[in-house]
Design an enzyme around this catalytic site. Structure first.
Site, short mmCIF file in Angstrom:
data_model
loop_
_atom_site.label_atom_id
_atom_site.label_comp_id
_atom_site.label_asym_id
_atom_site.label_seq_id
_atom_site.Cartn_x
_atom_site.Cartn_y
_atom_site.Cartn_z
N GLU A 171 13.64 -34.10 -22.88
CA GLU A 171 13.11 -35.24 -22.14
C GLU A 171 13.79 -36.54 -22.55
O GLU A 171 14.10 -37.38 -21.71
CB GLU A 171 11.59 -35.35 -22.35
CG GLU A 171 11.00 -36.57 -21.67
CD GLU A 171 9.50 -36.46 -21.41
OE1 GLU A 171 8.83 -35.69 -22.09
OE2 GLU A 171 9.05 -37.17 -20.50
N ASP A 173 10.36 -30.72 -24.89
CA ASP A 173 9.58 -31.95 -24.75
C ASP A 173 9.04 -32.28 -26.14
O ASP A 173 8.14 -31.61 -26.64
CB ASP A 173 8.43 -31.73 -23.75
CG ASP A 173 7.81 -33.06 -23.33
OD1 ASP A 173 8.05 -34.07 -24.01
OD2 ASP A 173 7.10 -33.07 -22.30
N ILE A 208 7.29 -34.82 -27.37
CA ILE A 208 5.85 -35.16 -27.31
C ILE A 208 5.42 -35.07 -25.86
O ILE A 208 5.81 -35.90 -25.04
CB ILE A 208 5.53 -36.59 -27.83
CG1 ILE A 208 6.07 -36.83 -29.23
CG2 ILE A 208 4.01 -36.81 -27.80
CD1 ILE A 208 5.78 -38.24 -29.78
N ASP A 209 4.64 -34.07 -25.52
CA ASP A 209 4.07 -34.01 -24.18
C ASP A 209 2.67 -34.59 -24.27
O ASP A 209 1.80 -34.02 -24.94
CB ASP A 209 4.04 -32.58 -23.64
CG ASP A 209 3.60 -32.58 -22.20
OD1 ASP A 209 4.24 -33.28 -21.39
OD2 ASP A 209 2.59 -31.92 -21.89
N THR A 249 2.57 -38.41 -24.16
CA THR A 249 2.97 -39.61 -24.89
C THR A 249 1.91 -40.71 -24.79
O THR A 249 1.64 -41.41 -25.77
CB THR A 249 4.32 -40.12 -24.37
OG1 THR A 249 5.25 -39.04 -24.40
CG2 THR A 249 4.86 -41.25 -25.21
N ASP A 293 8.03 -30.32 -19.18
CA ASP A 293 6.57 -30.40 -19.29
C ASP A 293 5.93 -29.02 -19.25
O ASP A 293 4.87 -28.80 -19.85
CB ASP A 293 5.96 -31.23 -18.14
CG ASP A 293 6.47 -32.66 -18.11
OD1 ASP A 293 6.48 -33.29 -19.17
OD2 ASP A 293 6.84 -33.13 -17.02
P1 2AM Z 1 4.86 -36.95 -21.13
O1 2AM Z 1 3.66 -37.34 -21.91
O2 2AM Z 1 5.85 -36.17 -21.92
O3 2AM Z 1 5.48 -38.13 -20.41
C1 2AM Z 1 0.31 -35.88 -17.78
O4 2AM Z 1 -0.22 -35.90 -16.51
C2 2AM Z 1 1.65 -35.18 -17.77
O5 2AM Z 1 2.59 -35.87 -16.94
C3 2AM Z 1 2.27 -35.14 -19.15
O6 2AM Z 1 2.79 -33.87 -19.34
C4 2AM Z 1 3.33 -36.22 -19.12
O7 2AM Z 1 4.41 -35.93 -19.98
C5 2AM Z 1 3.77 -36.19 -17.68
N1 2AM Z 1 4.24 -37.49 -17.19
C6 2AM Z 1 3.87 -38.70 -17.59
N2 2AM Z 1 4.49 -39.68 -16.90
C7 2AM Z 1 5.27 -39.05 -16.01
C8 2AM Z 1 6.17 -39.50 -14.99
N3 2AM Z 1 6.37 -40.80 -14.76
N4 2AM Z 1 6.81 -38.58 -14.26
C9 2AM Z 1 6.62 -37.26 -14.50
N5 2AM Z 1 5.78 -36.79 -15.45
C10 2AM Z 1 5.11 -37.65 -16.18
CA CA Z 2 6.31 -34.33 -21.01
#
Ligand code: 2AM
Ligand code: CA
Length: 293
Positions: free
Chosen positions: A78, A105, A107-108, A110, A233
């Site tokens: 990511e 990923d 940190i999934d 964040t 993700d």
């Molecule tokens: P992340 O924390 O690694 O960004 C939450 O609904 C999920 O959507 C999480 O897995 C998050 O991953 C992801 N996510 C958050 N913002 C996003 C974005 N702008 N586009 C796509 N995925 C997103």
């Molecule tokens: Ca993610």
């Protein structure tokens, strides 16, 4: 000195799963150790910058470890990809032809991490010619390590995971995620929520796609759908759900592949009902009358 002696030292263990576990555990512990620090420092500089630093640091750690064992393998992470769907689709396209592709990923979840909401994970998958063969998701706050190997099952704490037994939506606990894109994804997601909520036991939005998938695998959620995601993700979670007896498709019922952004995962029994309601509500995340290319 013969030719062989010139080859740089490479750890010869070919246990992909052991490497994935090692990476996820190390990165997870490190992320957890930085959790308090992030909160403290976020008032000095921007919280986003700091998290980006933790995300990037964790991804670097994982990359280094993977390449120590498998220097010829490709890595799609990511933090190595510019933000936005176009850039991630391009990066995936470029990486898809690699025989061995690690999908990372660091940190999934964040946003949760920034706020100290303890629901985030490290997600690491390995695909061989586009097929996911290893999936590992680590939740450092609960010290839960979810592991799946293609054809060999899925495990948490060494115990096999199994999807839940609900047969109807009315008995089901679902999860989704709330996309930020206000023009298309958000209204679609709202339509899906509105249609599904009265028909299920309840819906959760935990904020980590990877952990939601792991929870479907472990039978803690009956199903999960989300639109607008990226391969990192969900890739590890897909194998976890499949190896736990569940079903994963895109939100219109097509088989999962690494380019799927709109995902539905379930215990299998409720899958079609879930897809039907999303379809009726025009909430599959695909533009009307247009499936993904
Ligand atoms: P992340 O924390 O690694 O960004 C939450 O609904 C999920 O959507 C999480 O897995 C998050 O991953 C992801 N996510 C958050 N913002 C996003 C974005 N702008 N586009 C796509 N995925 C997103
Ligand atoms: Ca993610």
């Amino acid at each position: 000195m013969n030719e062989k002696d010139k080859v740089p030292y490479v750890v010869t263990s070919k246990s992909y799963t052991a490497v994935a576990i090692n990476c996820a555990a190390k990165a997870g512990e490190w992320i957890k150790s930085r959790l308090g620090t992030v909160k403290q420092l976020s008032t000095k500089t921007s919280a986003q910058d700091l998290v980006t630093e933790v995300d990037k640091g964790a991804e670097q750690m994982i990359r280094k470890l993977i390449l120590t064992h498998f220097p010829d393998h490709a890595i799609l992470g990511e933090e190595g990809v510019e933000p936005g769907h176009e850039a991630s689709a391009k990066a995936l396209e470029a990486a898809k032809n690699e025989p061995y592709l690690w999908i990372v990923d660091p940190i999934d979840g964040t946003t949760n991490y920034v706020h100290g909401f303890p629901f985030f994970s490290v997600s690491i998958a390995l695909a061989y010619r586009g097929e996911i063969i290893v999936g590992v998701i680590y939740d450092p706050m609960r010290d839960e390590l979810f592991i799946a190997e293609k054809g060999k099952g899925a495990y948490v704490h060494g115990n096999p995971t199994r999807v839940s037994g609900e047969l109807t939506l009315s008995d089901s606990l679902l999860a989704t995620g709330f996309p930020v894109d206000p023009t298309f994804n958000l209204p679609q997601n709202m339509a899906g929520l509105q249609a599904l909520l009265p028909k299920v036991r309840n819906i959760r939005g935990g904020g980590s796609a990877a952990l939601h998938m792991a929870y479907v695998a472990a039978g803690r959620l009956s199903g999960y759908w989300e639109i607008g995601l990226n391969a990192w993700d969900v890739a590890a979670g897909v194998l976890l759900v499949q190896e736990s007896g569940g079903k994963v498709t895109d939100t219109e019922g097509r088989p999962y592949d690494l380019s799927v952004r709109n995902i539905a995962a379930s215990n299998g029994a409720i899958h079609q009902d879930l897809l039907d309601i999303l379809s009726d509500a025009k909430a599959t995340g695909y533009p009307k009358n247009e499936s993904r290319a």
